[in-house]
Design an enzyme around this catalytic site. Structure first.
Site, PDB file in Angstrom:
ATOM      1  N   ILE A  17       0.843  -1.205   0.000  1.00  0.00           N
ATOM      2  CA  ILE A  17       0.000   0.000   0.000  1.00  0.00           C
ATOM      3  C   ILE A  17       0.876   1.252   0.000  1.00  0.00           C
ATOM      4  N   THR A 136      -6.411  -0.811  10.187  1.00  0.00           N
ATOM      5  CA  THR A 136      -7.176  -1.854   9.501  1.00  0.00           C
ATOM      6  C   THR A 136      -8.517  -2.097  10.186  1.00  0.00           C
ATOM      7  N   ASP A 137      -9.485  -2.567   9.410  1.00  0.00           N
ATOM      8  CA  ASP A 137     -10.780  -2.938  10.000  1.00  0.00           C
ATOM      9  C   ASP A 137     -10.636  -4.120  10.966  1.00  0.00           C
ATOM     10  N   GLU A 138      -9.519  -4.847  10.863  1.00  0.00           N
ATOM     11  CA  GLU A 138      -9.362  -6.035  11.715  1.00  0.00           C
ATOM     12  C   GLU A 138      -9.287  -5.683  13.200  1.00  0.00           C
ATOM     13  N   TYR A 161      -1.719 -10.180  14.919  1.00  0.00           N
ATOM     14  CA  TYR A 161      -1.566  -9.031  14.006  1.00  0.00           C
ATOM     15  C   TYR A 161      -2.531  -7.914  14.383  1.00  0.00           C
ATOM     16  N   LYS A 165      -1.989  -4.015  15.871  1.00  0.00           N
ATOM     17  CA  LYS A 165      -2.478  -2.802  15.204  1.00  0.00           C
ATOM     18  C   LYS A 165      -3.401  -2.014  16.152  1.00  0.00           C
ATOM     19  N   ASN A 191      -7.304  -4.597   0.964  1.00  0.00           N
ATOM     20  CA  ASN A 191      -6.907  -3.972  -0.300  1.00  0.00           C
ATOM     21  C   ASN A 191      -6.516  -5.038  -1.319  1.00  0.00           C
ATOM     22  N   LYS A 200      -0.626 -13.015   0.106  1.00  0.00           N
ATOM     23  CA  LYS A 200      -2.000 -12.609   0.403  1.00  0.00           C
ATOM     24  C   LYS A 200      -2.946 -13.242  -0.623  1.00  0.00           C
ATOM     25  N   VAL A 217      -7.890 -22.953   0.090  1.00  0.00           N
ATOM     26  CA  VAL A 217      -9.020 -22.201   0.647  1.00  0.00           C
ATOM     27  C   VAL A 217      -9.179 -22.646   2.100  1.00  0.00           C
ATOM     28  N   ASN A 260     -14.934 -15.695   0.479  1.00  0.00           N
ATOM     29  CA  ASN A 260     -13.647 -16.090  -0.111  1.00  0.00           C
ATOM     30  C   ASN A 260     -13.829 -17.019  -1.315  1.00  0.00           C
ATOM     31  N   HIS A 295      -9.847 -17.656  12.840  1.00  0.00           N
ATOM     32  CA  HIS A 295     -10.186 -17.005  11.564  1.00  0.00           C
ATOM     33  C   HIS A 295     -11.436 -16.124  11.696  1.00  0.00           C
TER      34      HIS A 295
HETATM   35  P1  NAD Z   1       3.353  -4.806   3.484  1.00  0.00           P
HETATM   36  O1  NAD Z   1       3.668  -5.965   4.357  1.00  0.00           O
HETATM   37  O2  NAD Z   1       3.201  -5.010   2.017  1.00  0.00           O
HETATM   38  O3  NAD Z   1       4.451  -3.663   3.665  1.00  0.00           O
HETATM   39  C1  NAD Z   1       4.968  -3.309   4.911  1.00  0.00           C
HETATM   40  C2  NAD Z   1       6.230  -2.475   4.683  1.00  0.00           C
HETATM   41  O4  NAD Z   1       6.724  -2.030   5.971  1.00  0.00           O
HETATM   42  C3  NAD Z   1       7.367  -3.238   3.999  1.00  0.00           C
HETATM   43  O5  NAD Z   1       7.936  -2.459   2.960  1.00  0.00           O
HETATM   44  C4  NAD Z   1       8.371  -3.458   5.125  1.00  0.00           C
HETATM   45  O6  NAD Z   1       9.716  -3.544   4.665  1.00  0.00           O
HETATM   46  C5  NAD Z   1       8.135  -2.233   5.992  1.00  0.00           C
HETATM   47  N1  NAD Z   1       8.547  -2.415   7.395  1.00  0.00           N
HETATM   48  C6  NAD Z   1       8.236  -3.445   8.205  1.00  0.00           C
HETATM   49  N2  NAD Z   1       8.811  -3.276   9.418  1.00  0.00           N
HETATM   50  C7  NAD Z   1       9.477  -2.094   9.365  1.00  0.00           C
HETATM   51  C8  NAD Z   1      10.262  -1.369  10.303  1.00  0.00           C
HETATM   52  N3  NAD Z   1      10.472  -1.827  11.542  1.00  0.00           N
HETATM   53  N4  NAD Z   1      10.819  -0.195   9.908  1.00  0.00           N
HETATM   54  C9  NAD Z   1      10.634   0.276   8.639  1.00  0.00           C
HETATM   55  N5  NAD Z   1       9.904  -0.386   7.719  1.00  0.00           N
HETATM   56  C10 NAD Z   1       9.327  -1.549   8.079  1.00  0.00           C
HETATM   57  O7  NAD Z   1       2.040  -4.160   4.105  1.00  0.00           O
HETATM   58  P2  NAD Z   1       0.789  -3.469   3.385  1.00  0.00           P
HETATM   59  O8  NAD Z   1      -0.185  -4.517   2.996  1.00  0.00           O
HETATM   60  O9  NAD Z   1       1.295  -2.519   2.389  1.00  0.00           O
HETATM   61  O10 NAD Z   1       0.159  -2.679   4.620  1.00  0.00           O
HETATM   62  C11 NAD Z   1       0.615  -1.368   4.928  1.00  0.00           C
HETATM   63  C12 NAD Z   1      -0.140  -0.871   6.137  1.00  0.00           C
HETATM   64  O11 NAD Z   1      -1.538  -0.855   5.861  1.00  0.00           O
HETATM   65  C13 NAD Z   1       0.047  -1.729   7.382  1.00  0.00           C
HETATM   66  O12 NAD Z   1       0.151  -0.880   8.493  1.00  0.00           O
HETATM   67  C14 NAD Z   1      -1.240  -2.567   7.435  1.00  0.00           C
HETATM   68  O13 NAD Z   1      -1.557  -2.881   8.765  1.00  0.00           O
HETATM   69  C15 NAD Z   1      -2.241  -1.599   6.855  1.00  0.00           C
HETATM   70  N6  NAD Z   1      -3.408  -2.206   6.173  1.00  0.00           N
HETATM   71  C16 NAD Z   1      -3.224  -3.156   5.209  1.00  0.00           C
HETATM   72  C17 NAD Z   1      -4.335  -3.656   4.532  1.00  0.00           C
HETATM   73  C18 NAD Z   1      -4.184  -4.684   3.425  1.00  0.00           C
HETATM   74  O14 NAD Z   1      -5.191  -5.150   2.900  1.00  0.00           O
HETATM   75  N7  NAD Z   1      -2.977  -5.034   3.009  1.00  0.00           N
HETATM   76  C19 NAD Z   1      -5.613  -3.206   4.850  1.00  0.00           C
HETATM   77  C20 NAD Z   1      -5.753  -2.233   5.849  1.00  0.00           C
HETATM   78  C21 NAD Z   1      -4.632  -1.739   6.489  1.00  0.00           C
HETATM   79  O1  TDX Z   2      -4.163 -19.012   1.019  1.00  0.00           O
HETATM   80  C1  TDX Z   2      -5.101 -18.412   1.554  1.00  0.00           C
HETATM   81  N1  TDX Z   2      -6.339 -18.989   1.617  1.00  0.00           N
HETATM   82  C2  TDX Z   2      -7.417 -18.399   2.204  1.00  0.00           C
HETATM   83  O2  TDX Z   2      -8.521 -18.952   2.238  1.00  0.00           O
HETATM   84  C3  TDX Z   2      -4.931 -17.103   2.125  1.00  0.00           C
HETATM   85  C4  TDX Z   2      -3.586 -16.417   2.091  1.00  0.00           C
HETATM   86  C5  TDX Z   2      -6.021 -16.502   2.704  1.00  0.00           C
HETATM   87  N2  TDX Z   2      -7.234 -17.149   2.760  1.00  0.00           N
HETATM   88  C6  TDX Z   2      -8.377 -16.436   3.378  1.00  0.00           C
HETATM   89  C7  TDX Z   2      -8.124 -15.852   4.737  1.00  0.00           C
HETATM   90  C8  TDX Z   2      -8.986 -14.608   4.744  1.00  0.00           C
HETATM   91  O3  TDX Z   2     -10.314 -14.927   5.117  1.00  0.00           O
HETATM   92  O4  TDX Z   2      -8.649 -15.317   2.521  1.00  0.00           O
HETATM   93  C9  TDX Z   2      -8.987 -14.156   3.290  1.00  0.00           C
HETATM   94  C10 TDX Z   2      -7.985 -13.065   2.991  1.00  0.00           C
HETATM   95  O5  TDX Z   2      -6.748 -13.459   3.563  1.00  0.00           O
HETATM   96  P1  TDX Z   2      -5.446 -12.505   3.522  1.00  0.00           P
HETATM   97  O6  TDX Z   2      -5.174 -12.138   2.107  1.00  0.00           O
HETATM   98  O7  TDX Z   2      -4.380 -13.186   4.314  1.00  0.00           O
HETATM   99  O8  TDX Z   2      -5.982 -11.199   4.235  1.00  0.00           O
HETATM  100  P2  TDX Z   2      -6.592 -10.947   5.702  1.00  0.00           P
HETATM  101  O9  TDX Z   2      -6.201 -11.997   6.649  1.00  0.00           O
HETATM  102  O10 TDX Z   2      -8.068 -10.661   5.530  1.00  0.00           O
HETATM  103  O11 TDX Z   2      -5.825  -9.571   6.091  1.00  0.00           O
HETATM  104  C11 TDX Z   2      -5.600  -8.554   5.089  1.00  0.00           C
HETATM  105  O12 TDX Z   2      -6.548  -7.528   5.182  1.00  0.00           O
HETATM  106  C12 TDX Z   2      -6.494  -6.685   6.310  1.00  0.00           C
HETATM  107  C13 TDX Z   2      -4.193  -7.946   5.231  1.00  0.00           C
HETATM  108  O13 TDX Z   2      -3.236  -8.991   5.142  1.00  0.00           O
HETATM  109  C14 TDX Z   2      -4.060  -7.172   6.514  1.00  0.00           C
HETATM  110  O14 TDX Z   2      -2.780  -6.546   6.570  1.00  0.00           O
HETATM  111  C15 TDX Z   2      -5.127  -6.111   6.539  1.00  0.00           C
HETATM  112  O15 TDX Z   2      -5.091  -5.431   7.762  1.00  0.00           O
END
Ligand code: NAD
Ligand code: TDX
Length: 357
Positions: A17, A136-138, A161, A165, A191, A200, A217, A260, A295
């Site tokens: 992100i 995050t919504d989590e 996790y 957060k 996202n 992911k 799954v 899912n 879960h």
């Molecule tokens: P990501 O895992 O892709 O990226 C995380 C980044 O943070 C990486 O580049 C990593 O190198 C860096 N990082 C980790 N530890 C660090 C440290 N100690 N110092 C400096 N850099 C560090 O994560 P993402 O999916 O891009 O998520 C970004 C943010 O958004 C997170 O805070 C996550 O909780 C939040 N978020 C993610 C989602 C999602 O769907 N992915 C949804 C809602 C919120």
């Molecule tokens: O292999 C898989 N099979 C499966 O069924 C994986 C990787 C996931 N899943 C399920 C678990 C979840 O219900 O799919 C759903 C999505 O899983 P993830 O992609 O791991 O996301 P989730 O656990 O929902 O968390 C993500 O969204 C909120 C991000 O990783 C978080 O950083 C964010 O805060």
């Protein structure tokens, strides 16, 4: 009143992100400078940012958010007036097998960033300041069949996790309540989009389908997630940063709930035609596996406050967003191969360490 940042510190900008946000923010704010502080964990990938190499408005610093002296130096030297804090350990499954780094990065790292930001803001070095925590919504836990998370929903995180957060979110709140620091907090749903690490769900599905690997799954596949395109998230963050009142909390989401198994079937079907495979062929790769511990069953975001207060709404339909995402992965197989082979980790050394190991 609109806040116009001039020098932004983005943490975790080499991740999924954060890198999408940097691209979007720099394109929209030509007078602003972005400093990206990232320690490049397995999830950090500078290949996400190659288009910005040489851009005078962008600089990269390799380092840890928990390094107080480094953070203080950047805040002072770059006269930072906004911190947008993405850096985190982000994968739920990893938090179940190894929670310690989640507390270290997400809780303690955020505390260091907050404390150095407080000192910098209170020094009066910049006229105005914002600290935006990306969450995050989590943190709200899990929903039953009905209802939505609002900003008033009590925090009830269920995984290591999400607990880490939630801890960070409460520290952000505490810095606002205790010191009056101008903090902001956004909580977004799942996202999807370019540069998503293939651990992911959605990028894992695309990658495994292309390579005819099993599609795991978890459980019965009926868990529900609410999906938003990462570029819509990036615009929402920019909107909150510039226009929200200090202390505000905003949910971000696009009313886009999917079971899912329905997402898995959709991605399979879209890739049948793109890979010139028979209708239904990819669904044959679906493999139900043991459920994730603890879960969460359903997430669903009520983002009406963001719409009512600041006028933000998503621009992508899911049909458009998921099709574009699949096409992006197909067109960027080199990026995917770099990630899965681990070659992306060498890129930093060649670019920034002159090839030193
Ligand atoms: P990501 O895992 O892709 O990226 C995380 C980044 O943070 C990486 O580049 C990593 O190198 C860096 N990082 C980790 N530890 C660090 C440290 N100690 N110092 C400096 N850099 C560090 O994560 P993402 O999916 O891009 O998520 C970004 C943010 O958004 C997170 O805070 C996550 O909780 C939040 N978020 C993610 C989602 C999602 O769907 N992915 C949804 C809602 C919120
Ligand atoms: O292999 C898989 N099979 C499966 O069924 C994986 C990787 C996931 N899943 C399920 C678990 C979840 O219900 O799919 C759903 C999505 O899983 P993830 O992609 O791991 O996301 P989730 O656990 O929902 O968390 C993500 O969204 C909120 C991000 O990783 C978080 O950083 C964010 O805060």
């Amino acid at each position: 009143m609109t806040f116009i940042p001039t020098s932004v510190l983005v943490t975790g900008g080499a991740g999924f992100i954060g890198s999408n946000f940097i691209h979007s923010f720099i394109a929209n704010n030509s007078d602003c400078t972005v400093t990206n502080l990232d320690c490049l964990t397995y999830a950090g990938n500078l290949k996400n940012l190659t288009a910005l190499e040489g851009n005078p408005h962008y600089r990269f610093v390799k380092g840890d958010i928990g390094d107080a002296a480094l953070v203080a130096g950047i805040l002072a030297d770059q006269r930072i007036d906004a911190v947008v804090h993405f850096a985190a350990e982000s994968h739920v499954d990893r938090s179940i097998t190894g929670p310690e780094i989640f507390v270290r990065t997400n809780v303690l790292g955020t505390q260091v960033l907050l404390e150095e930001s407080r000192k910098h803001w209170q020094s009066g070095a910049v006229a105005a300041f914002r600290f935006l925590q990306i969450s995050t919504d989590e943190v709200y836990g899990s929903l039953g069949d009905t209802g939505y998370f609002t900003e008033e929903t009590p925090l009830a995180a269920n995984s290591p996790y999400s607990a880490s957060k939630a801890g960070a979110d409460l520290l952000v709140r505490a810095y606002h309540e205790t010191f009056g620091m101008p903090t902001l907090n956004t909580r977004c749903s799942n996202n999807y989009g370019p540069y998503h690490f293939p651990e992911k769900l959605i990028p894992l599905l695309i990658h495994n389908i292309i390579n005819r690997k099993p599609l795991p799954v978890y459980g019965d596949g009926l868990n529900i997630r609410d999906w938003l395109h990462v570029r819509d998230h990036a615009v929402a963050i920019e909107t909150v940063l510039k226009t929200a009142a200090p202390g505000a909390v905003y949910n971000i989401g696009g009313n886009n709930e999917w079971k899912n198994i329905d997402i898995v079937n959709l991605v399979c079907d879209l890739l049948d035609s793109r890979l010139r495979r028979a209708d239904g062929e990819n669904r044959g790769l679906i493999t139900f596996v043991k459920d994730r511990l603890g879960h969460d069953r359903r997430y669903a975001i009520d983002a009406s406050r963001l719409k009512a207060d600041l006028g933000w709404g998503p621009s992508y339909t899911f049909e458009q967003g998921i099709a574009e995402t699949i096409d992006w992965y197909l067109a960027n197989q080199e990026w995917v191969a770099g990630v899965t082979s681990g070659a992306y980790r060498e890129y930093y050394k060649n670019q920034y360490d002159g090839g030193a190991a």
